[in-house]
Design a protein around this motif. Sequence first.
Motif, short mmCIF file in Angstrom:
data_model
loop_
_atom_site.label_atom_id
_atom_site.label_comp_id
_atom_site.label_asym_id
_atom_site.label_seq_id
_atom_site.Cartn_x
_atom_site.Cartn_y
_atom_site.Cartn_z
N GLU A 1 0.84 -1.19 0.00
CA GLU A 1 0.00 0.00 0.00
C GLU A 1 0.87 1.24 0.00
OE1 GLU A 1 -3.24 2.29 2.88
OE2 GLU A 1 -2.80 0.18 3.23
N TYR A 2 0.51 2.21 -0.83
CA TYR A 2 1.23 3.47 -0.92
C TYR A 2 0.25 4.62 -0.84
CZ TYR A 2 4.60 0.22 -2.92
OH TYR A 2 5.42 -0.86 -3.13
N ARG A 3 0.72 5.75 -0.37
CA ARG A 3 -0.09 6.96 -0.32
C ARG A 3 0.50 7.98 -1.28
NH1 ARG A 3 -4.76 5.69 2.23
NH2 ARG A 3 -4.28 4.50 4.07
N ASN B 1 -4.39 10.14 -3.17
CA ASN B 1 -4.66 8.81 -3.70
C ASN B 1 -4.08 7.73 -2.80
OD1 ASN B 1 -5.65 9.65 -6.39
ND2 ASN B 1 -3.56 10.38 -6.64
N THR B 2 -4.77 6.62 -2.74
CA THR B 2 -4.20 5.42 -2.16
C THR B 2 -3.94 4.48 -3.33
OG1 THR B 2 -5.41 5.66 -0.10
CG2 THR B 2 -4.59 3.46 -0.62
N TYR C 1 -2.77 0.50 -4.26
CA TYR C 1 -2.48 -0.87 -3.86
C TYR C 1 -1.79 -1.55 -5.04
CZ TYR C 1 -5.79 -0.02 -0.08
OH TYR C 1 -6.43 0.50 1.01
N TYR D 1 -10.11 -4.29 -1.46
CA TYR D 1 -9.16 -3.46 -2.21
C TYR D 1 -9.75 -3.04 -3.57
CZ TYR D 1 -5.60 -5.34 0.99
OH TYR D 1 -4.87 -5.69 2.10
N ALA E 1 -9.67 3.03 -4.69
CA ALA E 1 -8.23 3.32 -4.70
C ALA E 1 -7.66 2.78 -6.01
CB ALA E 1 -7.55 2.63 -3.52
#
Length: 148
Positions: free
Chosen positions: A75-77, A81-82, A84, A105, A110
């Motif tokens: 997972e990244y920010r 936005n998120t 996956y 997910y 996202a």
Amino acid sequence: MTGVTNENGAFELTLHSTADLPATAQQIVSFADKQRIFLFFGEMGAGKTTTIKALCAALGVEEAVTSPTFSIVNEYRGKGNTVYHFDFYRLKSQSEAFDMGYEEYFYSDAYCFIEWPEKIADLLPEHFLKVSIDTLGETSRKIIAEHI
């Protein structure tokens, strides 16, 4: 580096080096429009993870993006936005995707970047952006993105 929309409505471009990736990633994000599910197809070593790293950067992710080969999902920010990032290469059965709660997910709104989606073919959403990466040479690739 500019892609073109072909006669089938797919976005197509040829990269000659990884230096082309930042501009390519921006173009793919623009072409995707509101689509958040991206499925990546290509042989091992074609550049799926490298392309995903560039897409994450285009979405404002500043942390290091790595392949989730063993963890299955990272997972990244980004900026608002998120993201996956999935790598289903090591999945032995689709039930493993059920166990990890894939639906949470995929239907979260996202961005979901999915490597080796063929491993979970029966679980994929109806609509997605298909990103095919073909190796043309040591550093050159052909990328085709199409709305499905």
